[in-house]
Design a protein around this motif. Sequence first.
Motif, PDB file in Angstrom:
ATOM      1  N   ALA A  70       0.936  -1.169  -0.218  1.00 42.25           N
ATOM      2  CA  ALA A  70      -0.404  -0.368   0.022  1.00 42.25           C
ATOM      3  C   ALA A  70       0.610   1.178   0.558  1.00 42.25           C
ATOM      4  O   ALA A  70       0.248   1.925  -0.480  1.00 42.25           O
ATOM      5  N   LEU A  71       2.264   1.601   1.198  1.00 45.25           N
ATOM      6  CA  LEU A  71       3.084   2.336   0.587  1.00 45.25           C
ATOM      7  C   LEU A  71       3.254   2.617  -0.604  1.00 45.25           C
ATOM      8  O   LEU A  71       3.846   3.904  -1.241  1.00 45.25           O
ATOM      9  N   THR A  72       4.609   1.563  -0.901  1.00 48.02           N
ATOM     10  CA  THR A  72       5.144   1.726  -2.484  1.00 48.02           C
ATOM     11  C   THR A  72       3.933   2.188  -3.233  1.00 48.02           C
ATOM     12  O   THR A  72       3.862   3.356  -4.331  1.00 48.02           O
ATOM     13  N   THR A  73       2.068   1.626  -3.929  1.00 42.15           N
ATOM     14  CA  THR A  73       1.272   1.913  -4.037  1.00 42.15           C
ATOM     15  C   THR A  73       1.006   4.024  -3.701  1.00 42.15           C
ATOM     16  O   THR A  73       1.188   4.169  -5.309  1.00 42.15           O
ATOM     17  N   ILE A  74       1.291   3.810  -2.521  1.00 36.99           N
ATOM     18  CA  ILE A  74       0.808   5.309  -2.435  1.00 36.99           C
ATOM     19  C   ILE A  74       2.203   6.345  -3.108  1.00 36.99           C
ATOM     20  O   ILE A  74       2.184   7.075  -3.169  1.00 36.99           O
ATOM     21  N   GLU A 131      -6.841   7.258  -8.830  1.00 40.85           N
ATOM     22  CA  GLU A 131      -6.233   6.324  -8.942  1.00 40.85           C
ATOM     23  C   GLU A 131      -5.901   4.982  -7.626  1.00 40.85           C
ATOM     24  O   GLU A 131      -6.060   4.573  -6.899  1.00 40.85           O
ATOM     25  N   LEU A 132      -4.344   5.317  -7.707  1.00 34.07           N
ATOM     26  CA  LEU A 132      -3.258   4.716  -7.636  1.00 34.07           C
ATOM     27  C   LEU A 132      -4.000   5.529  -5.572  1.00 34.07           C
ATOM     28  O   LEU A 132      -3.290   4.669  -4.723  1.00 34.07           O
ATOM     29  N   TYR A 133      -3.602   6.585  -5.151  1.00 30.42           N
ATOM     30  CA  TYR A 133      -4.050   6.870  -3.604  1.00 30.42           C
ATOM     31  C   TYR A 133      -5.356   6.109  -3.555  1.00 30.42           C
ATOM     32  O   TYR A 133      -5.092   5.701  -2.357  1.00 30.42           O
ATOM     33  N   ASP A 134      -6.490   5.970  -3.701  1.00 27.04           N
ATOM     34  CA  ASP A 134      -7.379   5.842  -3.487  1.00 27.04           C
ATOM     35  C   ASP A 134      -7.167   4.292  -3.012  1.00 27.04           C
ATOM     36  O   ASP A 134      -7.113   3.626  -2.220  1.00 27.04           O
ATOM     37  N   GLN A 135      -6.286   3.347  -4.026  1.00 26.23           N
ATOM     38  CA  GLN A 135      -6.299   2.163  -3.418  1.00 26.23           C
ATOM     39  C   GLN A 135      -5.724   2.532  -3.111  1.00 26.23           C
ATOM     40  O   GLN A 135      -5.771   0.951  -2.050  1.00 26.23           O
ATOM     41  N   GLY A 136      -4.691   2.655  -3.004  1.00 28.02           N
ATOM     42  CA  GLY A 136      -3.032   2.776  -1.305  1.00 28.02           C
ATOM     43  C   GLY A 136      -4.207   3.139   0.498  1.00 28.02           C
ATOM     44  O   GLY A 136      -3.703   2.834   0.938  1.00 28.02           O
TER      45      GLY A 136
END
Length: 285
Positions: free
Chosen positions: A89-93, A110-115
Amino acid sequence: MALNGLAAVRKDQSRMSEAVAIYEDILGRIEESGHTQLPTYAGALNDLGVAHLIMENHAKAAGYLQRSLDAMEHVNRPEDEALFEENRALTTISLAQAHRSMGNLDRAAELYDQGQRELERLYPDGAPQLGVVLNSQARLAQDRGNLPAAIDFQKRSIAMLEKTLRGDHAHKLVPMVNLARLALTQGDLALAEEWAGKAMAMADRLYASGAPHPLHVNALSALAAVRMAQERREEAATMLGFARDMLPRIDSVPRSTSDRIAGQIGELCADRSRPPLSVCRQRDE
C-alpha cells in the motif's frame, strides 16, 4: 542488512546522494545473487524509488516504484502477511505521488485511493500512514484546483497524525506547512499564521540544534510568506536569509525548496522604492 540501515540513516540526515548510492549497491547485490524472488528485492526497489522521489527525480522514482509493485506479484510471501500488504500500500501511495508530480493526476488519484483503502482496511482505528496519505490527497486536490477539499484533507491529516504519533515529528510538520500555504492561497491569513507559527515552533524543536534540514527551510518559508502578506518585510527578510544560508549545507536540496526561497527573496526585493533589506543587498553582491 547493515547497508540498508546505513542508507536509512543517510536518508534521515538528508544526505540523499549517499543514500541513493547505497540503495543502488543493495539492489545490484540482490540482482547479482539471483534472489529476486525474495521480498527484500521488492523492498530494495521501493527504497530506491522513494529516495529518488525525495530528490524530485520523479520519472526515475516512478520506474523503480512500479518495478517494486510488479515484483511483489511474484515474490515469495513472508510470514507477516499484514506487513507485506502495508508495504504494498505504501509503495502504491509513493507511486501515486510520482505520477502527481509528473502531472498524471487521474492515475495518481486511482493509486492514492487504492493505497488509502488498503491502509484503512489494515488500520481501522487509524495509523500514521493514513495521515501521510491524507496529506497526499490534499496535494492532489490542490493540483485539481479544489482548495476547500485540499484544506479539509490537510486538517484531517494533521488530526490523524496527532492521534497516532506522540510529540514532535517530521510527519506532522509536512501537513502543517502545507496547510499554512493553502490557507494563504485561499486568503485566510489567520489560519495561515496559526499553522505557519506552529510549524515553525515544531521545526525549531526538531532541527535547530542539529544539521540543517529541508523541512526547517520549508517552515521558515511558510512563516516568511505570512509575514510578507502582513507587510512585515523585515521579519520575512530575516527568515528568508536564515533559510537561504541553510541551503548550501543540505545535501541534495529539493529543487522546489531552493526555487521557492529564491522566488520569495526576489518578490521581497522587487520593490526598489522601499529601503533595501539585508537579504536583498546580499543577493545583489
